[in-house]
Design a protein around this motif. Structure first.
Motif, mmCIF file in Angstrom:
data_model
loop_
_atom_site.group_PDB
_atom_site.id
_atom_site.type_symbol
_atom_site.label_atom_id
_atom_site.label_comp_id
_atom_site.label_asym_id
_atom_site.label_seq_id
_atom_site.Cartn_x
_atom_site.Cartn_y
_atom_site.Cartn_z
ATOM 1 N N THR A 71 0.839 -1.194 0.000
ATOM 2 C CA THR A 71 0.000 0.000 0.000
ATOM 3 C C THR A 71 0.878 1.249 0.000
ATOM 4 O O THR A 71 1.880 1.311 0.721
ATOM 5 N N ASP A 72 0.501 2.239 -0.808
ATOM 6 C CA ASP A 72 1.264 3.486 -0.858
ATOM 7 C C ASP A 72 1.305 4.135 0.522
ATOM 8 O O ASP A 72 0.287 4.234 1.214
ATOM 9 N N TYR A 73 2.518 4.583 0.891
ATOM 10 C CA TYR A 73 2.691 5.256 2.169
ATOM 11 C C TYR A 73 3.823 6.246 2.009
ATOM 12 O O TYR A 73 4.868 5.907 1.444
ATOM 13 N N GLN A 74 3.647 7.474 2.504
ATOM 14 C CA GLN A 74 4.646 8.526 2.349
ATOM 15 C C GLN A 74 4.926 9.191 3.684
ATOM 16 O O GLN A 74 4.051 9.262 4.554
ATOM 17 N N ASN A 75 6.163 9.719 3.820
ATOM 18 C CA ASN A 75 6.472 10.500 5.008
ATOM 19 C C ASN A 75 5.991 11.936 4.811
ATOM 20 O O ASN A 75 5.374 12.270 3.792
ATOM 21 N N VAL A 76 6.271 12.795 5.772
ATOM 22 C CA VAL A 76 5.751 14.165 5.716
ATOM 23 C C VAL A 76 6.329 14.947 4.540
ATOM 24 O O VAL A 76 5.744 15.952 4.107
ATOM 25 N N GLY B 34 6.677 13.640 1.579
ATOM 26 C CA GLY B 34 6.155 13.068 0.356
ATOM 27 C C GLY B 34 6.996 11.945 -0.212
ATOM 28 O O GLY B 34 6.722 11.462 -1.316
ATOM 29 N N ARG B 35 8.029 11.517 0.524
ATOM 30 C CA ARG B 35 8.889 10.429 0.041
ATOM 31 C C ARG B 35 8.213 9.094 0.300
ATOM 32 O O ARG B 35 7.728 8.830 1.395
ATOM 33 N N ALA B 36 8.180 8.243 -0.736
ATOM 34 C CA ALA B 36 7.539 6.938 -0.602
ATOM 35 C C ALA B 36 8.319 6.068 0.380
ATOM 36 O O ALA B 36 9.555 6.028 0.352
ATOM 37 N N LEU B 37 7.599 5.380 1.224
ATOM 38 C CA LEU B 37 8.189 4.483 2.216
ATOM 39 C C LEU B 37 7.754 3.054 1.934
ATOM 40 O O LEU B 37 6.684 2.811 1.384
ATOM 41 N N THR B 38 8.593 2.108 2.336
ATOM 42 C CA THR B 38 8.312 0.685 2.145
ATOM 43 C C THR B 38 8.279 -0.011 3.501
ATOM 44 O O THR B 38 9.137 0.240 4.354
#
Length: 236
Positions: free
Chosen positions: A86-91, A93-97
């Motif tokens: 599932t798409d998830y980003q930090n504050v 806007g960087r994509a996290l895994t």
């Protein structure tokens, strides 16, 4: 567009254009998008895989903190893995895994109750296998050299060797593909110290071009042959 508007438009396109592409008369799909959708759910994967003869590590899906804690103590060490990417980003806007990680039972807390979690007994693997099935062809790559639990984090440290697929494993792969109506599947396994092969999951739309060129070329050729022969058959 604003995020809410963009999300609405994406879903309209998914169900509009996606529905058209999935409903065309007579094409040959590798794989049909609805078959991919059905085969993406890990609970369905594991249940089907068990019926197809694969060895599966003890697994728990739960949102109950006590059940998770008891499972970790009974089967430890255990790992946690997400149920989908599932798409998830930090504050910023960087994509996290979310990677596969080992779980300390003492770290399990009320957060478990927020959603379903997948916990699994850790396989003490000496190598991993990525098995890519294309129609009747099955390519088994032995992956070695990972310094960590999730080898996807260490591509530069890995070595790859194309090996013969164990016959019983090939039979289970075929049964699994047939159960979901798939033409293509990318299976992940761990090999323990006793050479027992444990299934982790099957990605019905898995990638393969990160293999060294000789391996990638074989899979590309198999896919091209699959499409070519299917086209010939339909033309007749």
């Amino acid at each position: 567009m604003e995020e809410q508007d963009a999300r609405w438009c994406r879903e309209e396109a998914r169900y509009g254009l996606g529905g058209i592409l999935a409903s065309l008369p007579g094409p040959y799909y590798v794989n049909h998008p609805w078959r991919n959708r059905d085969a993406e759910h890990k609970p369905a994967q594991l249940a089907t895989a068990a019926r197809c003869g694969f060895d599966i590590p003890p697994t728990l899906l739960t949102n109950d903190e006590t059940s998770a804690w008891e499972f970790a103590h009974d089967h430890g060490p255990v790992i946690y893995k997400p149920l989908r990417s599932t798409d998830y980003q930090n504050v910023d806007g960087r994509a996290l895994t979310v990677w596969v990680e080992e779980v300390d039972p003492d770290d399990l807390n009320a957060g478990v109750g927020q959603t379903v979690h997948l916990f699994q007994k850790r396989v003490r693997s000496v190598a991993d296998l990525r098995v890519t099935a294309v129609g009747e062809e099955v390519f088994t790559v032995r992956i070695e050299g990972s310094p960590g639990l999730d080898w996807r984090r260490h591509y530069d440290a890995l070595s790859y060797s194309l090996i013969d697929t164990p016959p019983e494993l090939a039979k289970s792969v075929r049964r699994y593909l047939d159960a979901f109506g798939l033409v293509f599947g990318a299976f992940d396994f761990g090999v323990d110290r006793d050479d027992r092969i444990w299934l982790y999951e099957c990605n019905p739309n898995g990638q393969y071009a990160w293999f060294p060129e000789p391996i990638t070329s074989k899979i590309v050729t198999a896919l091209a042959d699959q499409l070519h022969h299917a086209g010939e058959h339909r033309a007749r």
